[in-house]
Design a protein around this motif. Structure first.
Motif, short mmCIF file in Angstrom:
data_model
loop_
_atom_site.label_atom_id
_atom_site.label_comp_id
_atom_site.label_asym_id
_atom_site.label_seq_id
_atom_site.Cartn_x
_atom_site.Cartn_y
_atom_site.Cartn_z
N ASP A 1 -20.55 -49.36 -46.75
CA ASP A 1 -19.97 -50.68 -47.03
C ASP A 1 -19.17 -51.13 -45.82
OD1 ASP A 1 -20.97 -50.85 -49.60
OD2 ASP A 1 -19.19 -49.97 -50.52
N TYR B 1 -15.44 -61.99 -52.91
CA TYR B 1 -16.46 -61.29 -52.15
C TYR B 1 -17.36 -62.32 -51.47
CZ TYR B 1 -19.67 -57.54 -50.94
OH TYR B 1 -20.42 -56.65 -50.24
N PHE C 1 -11.16 -59.28 -53.84
CA PHE C 1 -10.07 -58.42 -53.38
C PHE C 1 -8.73 -59.11 -53.60
CE2 PHE C 1 -13.85 -58.04 -50.79
CZ PHE C 1 -14.10 -56.68 -50.80
N PRO D 1 -9.82 -53.82 -54.02
CA PRO D 1 -10.99 -54.42 -54.68
C PRO D 1 -10.68 -54.74 -56.15
CG PRO D 1 -11.62 -52.45 -53.47
CD PRO D 1 -10.11 -52.48 -53.51
N VAL E 1 -5.34 -54.20 -49.13
CA VAL E 1 -6.51 -54.85 -49.74
C VAL E 1 -6.97 -53.97 -50.91
CG1 VAL E 1 -8.85 -55.71 -49.37
CG2 VAL E 1 -7.19 -55.81 -47.50
N ASN F 1 -13.19 -53.41 -45.83
CA ASN F 1 -12.62 -54.51 -46.62
C ASN F 1 -11.98 -55.57 -45.73
OD1 ASN F 1 -13.46 -53.25 -48.94
ND2 ASN F 1 -11.44 -52.42 -49.46
#
Length: 171
Positions: A154, A79, A54, A63, A61, A157
């Motif tokens: 998920d 990650y 990220f 990815p 943030v 973040n």
């Protein structure tokens, strides 16, 4: 230890005796898990990827898969790959979501607490044999508990870039 790509399984042996086995997730098409014979070269309980992660700027943030910084003031946070057990530069076992089908970028993901068990069991120098299939697929393979985390959401973040991600287990 032995890894079967077709069965998505890892087997740890003491001589010819299986002492531990678990489901794993292997590389998806275009990002295969390398086959061959290797040795565990490194273990890190708290590892972050140098390729996938990220870009972070304050609360923003983004990815990334290794692209350049989006601009001034951004920092890269890899990650999380807890319980990293490396067998080849850039390839290893680590905690993460385990899907029913191949879904990694070549690493071997282990589900939840099995990652910590595996980490404590293997040593630097342990041989790693990765093949399309292994003889153990026919004996213990069918008895291994299987996971399908493909429907799990998920984590946010903000969690993935924090140190809290290294609390056990996170998935």
């Amino acid at each position: 230890m032995k890894v079967s790509l077709q069965s998505q399984a890892v087997y740890v042996l003491d001589g010819d005796r299986i002492i531990w086995a678990a489901a794993t997730n292997v590389g998806k098409p275009g990002h295969p898990t390398p086959t061959g014979t290797y040795r565990v070269s490194q273990k890190l309980e708290r590892k972050r990827s140098g390729s996938y992660g990220f870009w972070v700027n304050g609360s923003r943030v983004i990815p990334t898969e290794g692209g350049g910084s989006p601009g001034s003031g951004w920092r890269y946070v890899g990650y999380p790959m807890p319980y990293w057990v490396e067998f080849l530069p850039g390839y290893g076992f680590h905690e993460g979501y385990v899907w029913a089908q191949p879904h990694t970028h070549g690493c071997l993901r282990l589900h939840g607490s099995t990652a910590g068990e595996f980490y404590r069991l293997v040593e630097v120098g342990t041989p790693v044999q990765i093949r399309a299939s292994q003889p153990e697929d026919q004996t213990i393979g069918p008895q291994i508990p299987r996971f399908d985390d493909s429907r799990a959401p998920d984590p946010p973040n903000a969690f993935l870039i924090s140190d809290a991600v290294f609390s056990r287990p996170w998935n």
